[in-house]
Design a protein around this motif. Structure first.
Motif, PDB file in Angstrom:
ATOM      1  N   ILE A 546     170.658  -0.700 -58.487  1.00  0.00           N
ATOM      2  CA  ILE A 546     171.633   0.304 -58.890  1.00  0.00           C
ATOM      3  C   ILE A 546     172.114   0.077 -60.327  1.00  0.00           C
ATOM      4  N   ARG A 547     172.228  -1.201 -60.727  1.00  0.00           N
ATOM      5  CA  ARG A 547     172.718  -1.471 -62.075  1.00  0.00           C
ATOM      6  C   ARG A 547     171.736  -0.978 -63.159  1.00  0.00           C
ATOM      7  N   PRO A 548     170.438  -1.371 -63.142  1.00  0.00           N
ATOM      8  CA  PRO A 548     169.538  -0.874 -64.192  1.00  0.00           C
ATOM      9  C   PRO A 548     169.359   0.639 -64.159  1.00  0.00           C
ATOM     10  N   VAL A 549     169.380   1.223 -62.969  1.00  0.00           N
ATOM     11  CA  VAL A 549     169.242   2.680 -62.894  1.00  0.00           C
ATOM     12  C   VAL A 549     170.433   3.360 -63.554  1.00  0.00           C
ATOM     13  N   LEU A 550     171.646   2.891 -63.229  1.00  0.00           N
ATOM     14  CA  LEU A 550     172.840   3.480 -63.839  1.00  0.00           C
ATOM     15  C   LEU A 550     172.902   3.212 -65.336  1.00  0.00           C
ATOM     16  N   MET A 551     172.478   2.035 -65.763  1.00  0.00           N
ATOM     17  CA  MET A 551     172.507   1.728 -67.195  1.00  0.00           C
ATOM     18  C   MET A 551     171.543   2.629 -67.966  1.00  0.00           C
ATOM     19  N   THR A 552     170.340   2.805 -67.431  1.00  0.00           N
ATOM     20  CA  THR A 552     169.358   3.656 -68.116  1.00  0.00           C
ATOM     21  C   THR A 552     169.845   5.092 -68.198  1.00  0.00           C
ATOM     22  N   GLY A 580     170.342  17.102 -65.758  1.00  0.00           N
ATOM     23  CA  GLY A 580     169.203  16.648 -64.967  1.00  0.00           C
ATOM     24  C   GLY A 580     169.306  15.194 -64.578  1.00  0.00           C
ATOM     25  N   LEU A 581     169.743  14.342 -65.514  1.00  0.00           N
ATOM     26  CA  LEU A 581     169.837  12.911 -65.210  1.00  0.00           C
ATOM     27  C   LEU A 581     170.965  12.607 -64.232  1.00  0.00           C
ATOM     28  N   LEU A 582     172.044  13.374 -64.295  1.00  0.00           N
ATOM     29  CA  LEU A 582     173.130  13.137 -63.338  1.00  0.00           C
ATOM     30  C   LEU A 582     172.641  13.310 -61.901  1.00  0.00           C
ATOM     31  N   VAL A 583     171.964  14.416 -61.633  1.00  0.00           N
ATOM     32  CA  VAL A 583     171.481  14.655 -60.274  1.00  0.00           C
ATOM     33  C   VAL A 583     170.267  13.788 -59.970  1.00  0.00           C
ATOM     34  N   ALA A 584     169.411  13.552 -60.973  1.00  0.00           N
ATOM     35  CA  ALA A 584     168.238  12.705 -60.752  1.00  0.00           C
ATOM     36  C   ALA A 584     168.647  11.281 -60.407  1.00  0.00           C
ATOM     37  N   THR A 585     169.726  10.795 -60.999  1.00  0.00           N
ATOM     38  CA  THR A 585     170.199   9.452 -60.672  1.00  0.00           C
ATOM     39  C   THR A 585     170.695   9.387 -59.227  1.00  0.00           C
ATOM     40  N   VAL A 586     171.403  10.439 -58.814  1.00  0.00           N
ATOM     41  CA  VAL A 586     171.836  10.499 -57.411  1.00  0.00           C
ATOM     42  C   VAL A 586     170.623  10.527 -56.490  1.00  0.00           C
ATOM     43  N   ALA A 587     169.613  11.313 -56.870  1.00  0.00           N
ATOM     44  CA  ALA A 587     168.408  11.390 -56.045  1.00  0.00           C
ATOM     45  C   ALA A 587     167.675  10.057 -56.009  1.00  0.00           C
ATOM     46  N   THR A 588     167.646   9.344 -57.133  1.00  0.00           N
ATOM     47  CA  THR A 588     166.958   8.047 -57.182  1.00  0.00           C
ATOM     48  C   THR A 588     167.645   7.014 -56.300  1.00  0.00           C
ATOM     49  N   LEU A 589     168.960   7.038 -56.292  1.00  0.00           N
ATOM     50  CA  LEU A 589     169.697   6.012 -55.556  1.00  0.00           C
ATOM     51  C   LEU A 589     169.932   6.366 -54.088  1.00  0.00           C
ATOM     52  N   LEU A 590     169.860   7.639 -53.738  1.00  0.00           N
ATOM     53  CA  LEU A 590     170.134   8.037 -52.358  1.00  0.00           C
ATOM     54  C   LEU A 590     168.925   8.669 -51.671  1.00  0.00           C
ATOM     55  N   PHE A 591     168.279   9.612 -52.349  1.00  0.00           N
ATOM     56  CA  PHE A 591     167.199  10.358 -51.719  1.00  0.00           C
ATOM     57  C   PHE A 591     165.901   9.551 -51.664  1.00  0.00           C
ATOM     58  N   VAL A 592     165.538   8.913 -52.766  1.00  0.00           N
ATOM     59  CA  VAL A 592     164.274   8.169 -52.815  1.00  0.00           C
ATOM     60  C   VAL A 592     164.240   7.043 -51.781  1.00  0.00           C
ATOM     61  N   PRO A 593     165.297   6.220 -51.630  1.00  0.00           N
ATOM     62  CA  PRO A 593     165.249   5.200 -50.570  1.00  0.00           C
ATOM     63  C   PRO A 593     165.081   5.792 -49.171  1.00  0.00           C
ATOM     64  N   CYS A 594     165.682   6.957 -48.929  1.00  0.00           N
ATOM     65  CA  CYS A 594     165.532   7.577 -47.616  1.00  0.00           C
ATOM     66  C   CYS A 594     164.090   8.026 -47.394  1.00  0.00           C
ATOM     67  N   VAL A 595     163.468   8.593 -48.421  1.00  0.00           N
ATOM     68  CA  VAL A 595     162.066   9.006 -48.287  1.00  0.00           C
ATOM     69  C   VAL A 595     161.178   7.790 -48.089  1.00  0.00           C
ATOM     70  N   PHE A 596     161.460   6.707 -48.817  1.00  0.00           N
ATOM     71  CA  PHE A 596     160.678   5.467 -48.662  1.00  0.00           C
ATOM     72  C   PHE A 596     160.793   4.942 -47.236  1.00  0.00           C
TER      73      PHE A 596
END
Length: 615
Positions: A546-552, A580-596
């Motif tokens: 979560i830290r590197p994703v939020l920092m980037t 785009g990055l605001l929602v993409a960050t939410v998707a990366t941290l919440l949606f992508v782990p669920c799909v995985f």
């Protein structure tokens, strides 16, 4: 990111590439950052973090400076935030069968907002310049046109009190025919004027000023056509020399029928909402006096049509048009052109023109009485073309129009619909086409969207090669619909139309969103290989990354903030990247782990069964 930036260079109908410098800058910056991250950064970390590593070896130490206390407080709050995020992620992973379809449906539904934001080629910005074209009634003398233009100037200054720096009026045709061919102006005669309005404020709301000026001038000067041309340099370049973004062309040899068709079509276009300054560029009714010489009678007096033409040319335009005569000033050594012409004050009525003397130009050796124009000819009042334009050799009539208050995409679609409706009524042998900035915009959109799709495919295949898997790269790109949804919401909430800069920002956002998703999925793969629990691996990946994703994402958003609020045509680029990055960050941290967790957890029973059969 490299492949996405390659797509950011937009080809425009063979005229060049937009955003090529920006794409090259990003590409070379990414290459340099990759090299430095593998060489300089580890070396600097070894020497600069040695003291910090040693301090951790001796246990926690109370911070002594304000920066240390700030860091401790930030770490404490961030750790609490991470714990709350982990609890939320656990809940979403547990309800992934509900959360995933809801998120996908919301993302796809959000793309429908792009229908309401509209489409422009490039956004209009505030500036300190306006260009106005004024056309008085056809046939107006140049002196009268100048008087009307001065009245128009005064009205503009009254409409914008204290805002006008200067107004430059350029009336009539240029001295050289070459200038007429190359200047981007609708001027065709003495009744035309180009007004350049300079404003005091460099960030003046020119769109609002245009509405005010157009309304006042149409009321005060009902017989004068007022149209606005591109004022700033960027708008002129985007129009590629045309005075308006929409150009409907009627080409064909039948000038009379084509002109009547063009006027009927222009009348229909004037009723289109958001379409202003609709006018037919080439007039066919310029007031003209046609001199029809009575050849039989003239020959009886020894006068030919050539003699009539030469005498009229000398009288109306000056003797220098027939033969140039110079007088040498012996004192200065300078030769002066002698030009003999009938003064305009002696040509005020038809009778003055008809009494123009006509002779053979040979000095009249026989002493015959000179003839007069009215006796040898019949003068007829008629209308003639003020300008005959050609497109690919064929004569053409241009209907120029400008969108105002509504985006270019919506207006151009309505124009295309009307053009298709009237096409069956086109005179035989003629063609009808829509050209201008709207066509270039549509071509650029197709190339950008096609390039974006190709870039996503290439990025997917590249990740497949590196991960040696078809599934995990698919999980990575599932964050991209969320990025597109964020772009749609950012444009909708900021009342910003979709444009080439916004699409370029979308491409940049895709690259950063993909990079963040790779961070999460790659860590989840490592944890999955270690303990084999897909759900636990997904939760651990989100918690640890979560830290590197939020920092980037934060660095990119903060970097785009000045651009998004600036008065520049790249403002939509910054808004698209931020949303785009605001929602993409939410998707990366919440949606992508669920799909995985969902996809890899389905593989687990199959793998277990295969292992049991092998045993």
């Amino acid at each position: 990111m490299y492949l996405y930036c390659v797509d950011a260079a937009v080809p425009v109908d063979g005229r060049g590439w937009l955003f090529m410098p920006m794409a090259e800058a990003i590409i070379f910056a990414m290459i340099a950052s990759f090299i430095l991250s593998r060489t300089l950064v580890p070396t600097m970390a070894k020497y600069m973090l040695a003291a910090q590593v040693a301090a951790h070896a001796h246990g926690p130490v109370a911070p002594k400076t304000i920066f240390g206390r700030f860091q401790k407080g930030f770490e404490r709050k961030f750790e609490a935030f991470r714990q709350r995020y982990q609890e939320l992620l656990k809940y979403l992973v547990a309800t992934r069968k509900t959360f995933i379809p809801v998120f996908v449906m919301c993302s796809l539904a959000s793309l429908g907002l792009l229908i309401f934001v509209g489409q422009d080629f490039f956004p209009e910005i505030n500036s300190d310049a306006m260009a106005i074209h004024m056309r008085a009634p056809l046939g107006t003398r140049l002196s009268e046109t100048g008087t009307v233009s001065q009245l128009v100037n005064d009205e503009i200054e009254r409409t914008l009190p204290g805002q006008v720096e200067s107004i430059v009026a350029n009336c009539g045709l240029p001295f050289s025919s070459l200038n007429q061919a190359y200047i981007p102006t609708p001027t065709v005669g003495s009744q035309d004027c180009d007004l350049t309005v300079s404003l005091k404020d460099p960030d003046s709301p020119v769109a609002e000023y245009r509405k005010m000026i157009r309304k006042n001038l149409s009321e005060k000067f009902p017989g004068t056509q007022i149209s606005f041309m591109p004022g700033d340099l960027t708008a002129k370049i985007l129009n590629f020399g045309l005075p308006a973004p929409i150009d409907v062309q009627i080409s064909g040899r039948n000038l009379a029928d084509n002109f009547r068709f063009a006027n009927r079509l222009a009348e229909r276009l004037r009723h289109v909402t958001g379409l202003t300054d609709v006018s037919v560029q080439q007039p066919m009714t310029t007031p003209t006096l046609r001199v029809n010489t009575k050849r039989t009678y003239a020959l009886g007096t020894g006068i030919t049509e050539a003699d009539v033409a030469n005498n009229m040319l000398v009288s109306l335009s000056g003797s220098s048009q027939v033969g140039q005569v110079y007088w040498l000033d012996t004192k200065t050594g300078v030769s002066h052109l002698i030009d003999i012409q009938t003064p305009a004050t002696f040509l005020q009525t038809m009778n003055d023109l008809e009494t123009t003397p006509i002779d053979k130009g040979d000095g009249n050796p026989t002493g015959q009485a000179p003839q007069i124009l009215g006796g040898l000819s019949k003068i007829v009042q008629t209308g003639t073309p003020g300008e005959v334009a050609h497109y690919n050799i064929m004569p053409v009539f241009d209907i120029y129009a400008t969108n105002e208050g509504i985006d270019l995409g919506t207006v151009s679609r309505e124009v295309s619909r009307i053009v298709d409706e009237v096409r069956p009524d086109l005179p035989r042998g003629s063609t009808l086409a829509v050209r201008g900035q709207a066509v270039t915009m549509n071509n650029a959109y197709v190339q950008l969207l096609g390039g974006l799709a190709m870039s996503i495919l290439l990025v997917y295949l590249l990740i497949v090669v590196n991960f040696q898997s078809w599934l995990d790269p698919f999980i990575i790109i599932t964050a991209l619909p969320g990025a597109l949804a964020g772009i749609a919401w950012s444009l909708f909430l900021t009342h910003t139309a979709l444009s080439v800069p916004a699409l370029t920002g979308a491409i940049m956002c895709m690259g950063t969103a993909t990079a963040n998703a790779i961070l999460v999925v790659s860590f989840a793969r490592e944890r999955l290989e270690e303990h084999g629990d897909a759900i636990a691996a997904a939760i651990e990946a989100g918690f640890e990354r979560i830290r590197p994703v939020l920092m980037t994402a934060s660095a990119m958003i903060v970097g785009m903030l000045p651009m998004s609020i600036s008065n520049s045509q790249n403002a939509p680029l910054g808004k698209a990247v931020m949303g785009g990055l605001l929602v993409a960050t939410v998707a990366t941290l919440l949606f992508v782990p669920c799909v995985f967790a969902m996809l890899h957890n389905r593989k687990k029973p199959t793998e277990t069964t295969e292992q049991g059969e092998g045993a």
